[in-house]
Design a protein around this motif. Structure first.
Motif, mmCIF file in Angstrom:
data_model
loop_
_atom_site.group_PDB
_atom_site.id
_atom_site.type_symbol
_atom_site.label_atom_id
_atom_site.label_comp_id
_atom_site.label_asym_id
_atom_site.label_seq_id
_atom_site.Cartn_x
_atom_site.Cartn_y
_atom_site.Cartn_z
ATOM 1 N N GLU A 460 0.827 -1.195 0.000
ATOM 2 C CA GLU A 460 0.000 0.000 0.000
ATOM 3 C C GLU A 460 0.871 1.260 0.000
ATOM 4 O O GLU A 460 0.547 2.249 -0.689
ATOM 5 C CB GLU A 460 -0.912 0.006 1.232
ATOM 6 C CG GLU A 460 -1.882 -1.165 1.291
ATOM 7 C CD GLU A 460 -2.775 -1.103 2.519
ATOM 8 O OE1 GLU A 460 -2.955 0.004 3.073
ATOM 9 O OE2 GLU A 460 -3.278 -2.170 2.935
ATOM 10 N N LEU A 463 2.385 2.059 -3.247
ATOM 11 C CA LEU A 463 1.403 2.762 -4.075
ATOM 12 C C LEU A 463 1.429 4.264 -3.779
ATOM 13 O O LEU A 463 1.327 5.096 -4.699
ATOM 14 C CB LEU A 463 0.017 2.188 -3.796
ATOM 15 C CG LEU A 463 -1.144 2.802 -4.599
ATOM 16 C CD1 LEU A 463 -0.920 2.643 -6.096
ATOM 17 C CD2 LEU A 463 -2.462 2.161 -4.196
ATOM 18 N N ARG A 467 2.385 7.223 -6.404
ATOM 19 C CA ARG A 467 1.533 8.386 -6.683
ATOM 20 C C ARG A 467 2.333 9.693 -6.607
ATOM 21 O O ARG A 467 2.114 10.620 -7.390
ATOM 22 C CB ARG A 467 0.376 8.411 -5.701
ATOM 23 C CG ARG A 467 -0.702 7.399 -6.036
ATOM 24 C CD ARG A 467 -1.749 7.339 -4.966
ATOM 25 N NE ARG A 467 -2.813 6.387 -5.333
ATOM 26 C CZ ARG A 467 -3.669 5.865 -4.481
ATOM 27 N NH1 ARG A 467 -3.584 6.181 -3.192
ATOM 28 N NH2 ARG A 467 -4.589 5.003 -4.885
ATOM 29 N N LYS A 489 -2.193 1.021 -11.606
ATOM 30 C CA LYS A 489 -3.356 0.132 -11.690
ATOM 31 C C LYS A 489 -2.995 -1.279 -11.225
ATOM 32 O O LYS A 489 -3.773 -1.944 -10.533
ATOM 33 C CB LYS A 489 -3.887 0.114 -13.124
ATOM 34 C CG LYS A 489 -4.567 1.413 -13.539
ATOM 35 C CD LYS A 489 -5.043 1.335 -14.987
ATOM 36 C CE LYS A 489 -5.715 2.663 -15.396
ATOM 37 N NZ LYS A 489 -6.151 2.650 -16.811
ATOM 38 N N GLU A 492 -2.677 -1.170 -7.520
ATOM 39 C CA GLU A 492 -4.002 -1.104 -6.893
ATOM 40 C C GLU A 492 -4.679 -2.463 -6.918
ATOM 41 O O GLU A 492 -5.324 -2.885 -5.930
ATOM 42 C CB GLU A 492 -4.872 -0.063 -7.617
ATOM 43 C CG GLU A 492 -4.475 1.374 -7.314
ATOM 44 C CD GLU A 492 -5.327 2.371 -8.088
ATOM 45 O OE1 GLU A 492 -5.971 1.942 -9.076
ATOM 46 O OE2 GLU A 492 -5.335 3.564 -7.704
ATOM 47 N N ASN A 496 -5.741 -4.494 -3.659
ATOM 48 C CA ASN A 496 -7.123 -4.965 -3.456
ATOM 49 C C ASN A 496 -7.160 -6.474 -3.253
ATOM 50 O O ASN A 496 -7.908 -6.994 -2.405
ATOM 51 C CB ASN A 496 -7.988 -4.565 -4.647
ATOM 52 C CG ASN A 496 -8.215 -3.059 -4.721
ATOM 53 O OD1 ASN A 496 -8.167 -2.370 -3.705
ATOM 54 N ND2 ASN A 496 -8.437 -2.533 -5.929
#
Length: 613
Positions: A460, A463, A467, A489, A492, A496
Motif C-alpha cells: 500500500e 502505491l 503516486r 493500476k 491497486e 485490493n
C-alpha cells in the motif's frame, strides 16, 4: 522428612477420634481426613486391638513416645476410655513417610449393648486399614482370644485366597506381663509359641476358623512378650514413656519390639505393589466405612482399583491446572527470572507431584504418565509463548497499521518511513526480556506470520510512493505517464487482492476460533453429561441398596410376624391343653363321686333286704 511436611503434621501429633459410632451409624472424622490429605506423603499403619483394659493405649503411647499430655487416654478400672478408632501420627524414624497409629476400643465391653456387631465392624475396619495388626493379650493366647478375632474368618469367607493374602496385614501377637512362654512345659521362643497354637488341632480347628485363617492368609506373623512394666497396678499413673519406675527388662523388651516394628515396616501399598498416598488412604477409608456400614465385606482389589483411578484423575487435573496457572503467573509477573529456567523448575515439580501422588499400575505405566505430562507441559508452554509473542507484536504493530489508515505516511518516501518504524518494533521484540530467542518456542514463526502482514502493508505504501512519483512526473512525456498509470493500476489490483486475502484469512481465523469455542463447549457438555450419568448410576446403586434394605426389613418383619403367630399358637395350644387337663380332672372327680354314690346305694339296698327278711 521435609520441614514443610513436619509443619503439616503438627495437627495430627495429638490423638483424636477417627471412626466412631453415632446415631446414624459409622462416622469418619472429616477434619482428620483433610489433615491427612494435606500431608501428601506415604504412610505405614500400625493398629493395636485386644480385650478391654489390657493396656492397648498405654503400649501405643510407648511406641509413639507420647507422654501424659499428648498421648492416647489411659485409665484404671473397667470403664472403656477409647471409643471407636482413634488416630495419632508421627514421623517414621527410618523411612521417609508418616506412621499412623490406630487405637481401637476394647473388645467385648460388658457395659455396651450390641457389642459383637460393633466389635466386628470396628475390627474389620482396623484390620483392613493396617499394615501391622497387633493383638494385645494378657498372659497367654487361648481360645477365648481366638474367638475375639473371629472377624478375620468372616472377612476370609468373602475374599478369594489370593486377594486375602494380598490384603491381610502382618499379624503380631503381643503377650503382656510375661517374661517366658512354654509349649508342653518347655520354654520356647515367642514365634514358636504362636506357630504351635496356630498349628495345634482342636475342636474349632477347621476351614475358615480364626486359627486357620491367620495361618493361611496372614503369611507374615510375629510374636513378642513384654514383662510387667512396674509393680503399679494402675498404668495410668506412669504416664511418661521414660518413667523411672519402669523395669529394665520391660524397657529392653519394649525396645526390641519397637525396633522390629520400625525396621521391618514398609510404606503402605496396594495389592499391585503401588504405594498409597495419604489422599488415597482417606478415600479407601471412606469407601471401607461405607461398605462395612452396609453390613458387607468389601472386595478389596476392586475397591483399590477404583480409588486408584479416581486419585490418578484428580492428581492429573490438579497438577496440569497448577502448572498452567504457574506458567501464566510467571509470564505476567516475571518473579523468577528467565521463563526457560522457570519452565524447567515447574515441569520438574509437576513430574515429582505425579510420581509422589499418583498410583500407577506398574513402572511402565508411571513412565507413560510422566511422558504424557512432559508433552502436555511443552505444548502448554508453546501455546503460551505463541500467545505472548502475538500479543506483543499485535499491540506494537497495530500503531503502525493505524498510522497507514490515518494517512500519516502520506508523504514522499512513505515506505521507507514505515520500514523504519517496523524496525524499531522488531528491535523491541528481539530485546523483550521474556521473549528471548532461547525462551519462546514460536518467536520466529510468529514474527514471520506478522511479517507477511507487514509486506502487504508495504504494498500500500509503495502505491503512495508511486503516486508521488506520478505527481512529480506530470511534466514528463505522456509515454512515461501512461507507464506509471499502468503500474499504479497493477499495484491497486495487487493491493485490493491482498486486502481480499487478508479479509479471507481473518474470516478463516474467526471461524477457527468459533470452532475451538464450540469444541470446548461440547467437551464441557460431555463432561457434564458423564458426571450426570455417574450421578444417576450412583443414585441407582443407592436405590438398589435401599431396596435391598427394604426387602431385608420386610423379610425380618415377616419372620417376626410368623414368630409372633407361632408363639401365640403355642400359647393357645398350651391353654387348650391345660383346659382339657382341667376338664379331665373334673370328669374324673365326677366319675369317682358317682362310683361312691353307687357303692353306697348298693350297700343301702343290701341292708333293706336284710331288714325285710
Amino acid at each position: 522428612m521435609s520441614r514443610e511436611l513436619k509443619f503439616r503434621l503438627r495437627n495430627l501429633q495429638k490423638p483424636q477420634w477417627f471412626i466412631r459410632f453415632s446415631a446414624n451409624g459409622l462416622d469418619v472424622n472429616e477434619n482428620v481426613l483433610n489433615e491427612l490429605r494435606r500431608l501428601e506423603s506415604h504412610i505405614v499403619v500400625f493398629t493395636v486391638t485386644g480385650s478391654l483394659r489390657t493396656g492397648k493405649s498405654w503400649i501405643l503411647n510407648q511406641l509413639a513416645e507420647c507422654g501424659v499430655e499428648n498421648g492416647f487416654g489411659v485409665a484404671d478400672g473397667q470403664t472403656a476410655v477409647t471409643s471407636g478408632i482413634w488416630i495419632l501420627c508421627r514421623e517414621h524414624p527410618i523411612l521417609n513417610c508418616v506412621v499412623v497409629f490406630l487405637d481401637t476400643e476394647g473388645l467385648h465391653d460388658p457395659f455396651k449393648t450390641n457389642t459383637e456387631q460393633e466389635d466386628n465392624r470396628l475390627s474389620t475396619l482396623s484390620f483392613l486399614l493396617s499394615d501391622k495388626f497387633i493383638f494385645n493379650a494378657k498372659d497367654k493366647f487361648d481360645n477365648n482370644d481366638l474367638g475375639k478375632i473371629g472377624f478375620i474368618a468372616m472377612i476370609s469367607k468373602k475374599l478369594q485366597q489370593r486377594e486375602a493374602q494380598e490384603s491381610f496385614p502382618e499379624f503380631i501377637l503381643l503377650l503382656r506381663d510375661v517374661s517366658r512362654v512354654k509349649v508342653k512345659g518347655k520354654v520356647v521362643e515367642p514365634k514358636e509359641y504362636l506357630e504351635n497354637i496356630l498349628e495345634s488341632a482342636g475342636p474349632d480347628d477347621c476351614r475358615f476358623s480364626p486359627k486357620w485363617c491367620v495361618r493361611e492368609y496372614c503369611k507374615k506373623r510375629a510374636c513378642f512378650t513384654l514383662t510387667q512394666p512396674t509393680e503399679f497396678e494402675d498404668l495410668s499413673e506412669l504416664g511418661e514413656t521414660d518413667h523411672p519406675e519402669l523395669k529394665a527388662r520391660f524397657l529392653e523388651d519394649k525396645e526390641k519390639f519397637k525396633n522390629y516394628l520400625f525396621r521391618n515396616s514398609d510404606i503402605k501399598r496396594l495389592n499391585n505393589g503401588s504405594p498409597y498416598t495419604t489422599s488415597a488412604f482417606c478415600e479407601y477409608t471412606r469407601a471401607l466405612v461405607a461398605t462395612v456400614e452396609d453390613g458387607a465385606i468389601p472386595n478389596v482389589s476392586s475397591l483399590q482399583q477404583r480409588i486408584a483411578e479416581e486419585e490418578n484423575q484428580r492428581v492429573w487435573k490438579e497438577t496440569t491446572e497448577l502448572f498452567r496457572n504457574s506458567i501464566r503467573d510467571d509470564e505476567k509477573t516475571n518473579l523468577y527470572g528467565s521463563p526457560t529456567e522457570r519452565f524447567k523448575v515447574l515441569q520438574k515439580e509437576g513430574i515429582e507431584r505425579i510420581q509422589n501422588q499418583m498410583i500407577p499400575q506398574s513402572q511402565q505405566h508411571m513412565s507413560e504418565i510422566v511422558e504424557e505430562f512432559k508433552v502436555f507441559s511443552e505444548e502448554e508452554y508453546k501455546k503460551l509463548s505463541t500467545e505472548k509473542c502475538r500479543e506483543f507484536l499485535t499491540c506494537h504493530l497495530e500503531t503502525c497499521f493505524n498510522m497507514i489508515e490515518d494517512n500519516c505516511y502520506m508523504a514522499p518516501n512513505a515506505k521507507e518511513k514505515f520500514e523504519r518504524d517496523v524496525r524499531k518494533v522488531k528491535e523491541k521484540y528481539d530485546k523483550k526480556e521474556n521473549l528471548g530467542p532461547e525462551v519462546c518456542y514460536e518467536k520466529v514463526n510468529v514474527w514471520n506470520e506478522k511479517e507477511r502482514e507487514i509486506r502487504k502493508k508495504m504494498k500500500e505504501l509503495e502505491l503512495v510512493d508511486l503516486r508521488y512519483e506520478l505527481h512529480s512526473a506530470e511534466t514528463a512525456n505522456k509515454e512515461e505517464k501512461d507507464h506509471l498509470d499502468q503500474r499504479i493500476k497493477r499495484m491497486e489490483a495487487e493491493v485490493n487482492e491482498q486486502k481480499l486475502e487478508m479479509a479471507r484469512k481473518a474470516q478463516e481465523l474467526e471461524q477457527k476460533r468459533n470452532n475451538e469455542k464450540l469444541e470446548l463447549e461440547q467437551e464441557r457438555r460431555r463432561n457434564e453429561f458423564e458426571f450426570e450419568m455417574k450421578t444417576i448410576e450412583l443414585q441407582k446403586q443407592l436405590r438398589q441398596q435401599e431396596d435391598k434394605m427394604h426387602d431385608r426389613e420386610v423379610r425380618i418383619n415377616e419372620k417376626e410376624a410368623a414368630l409372633t403367630k407361632a408363639v401365640e399358637e403355642i400359647k393357645e395350644s398350651q391353654t387348650m391343653q391345660m383346659q382339657r387337663e382341667s376338664d379331665a380332672k373334673v370328669v374324673s372327680s365326677l366319675v369317682d363321686g358317682i362310683s361312691l354314690i353307687g357303692a353306697a346305694a348298693i350297700t343301702a339296698l343290701g341292708n333293706l333286704g336284710d331288714d325285710s327278711e
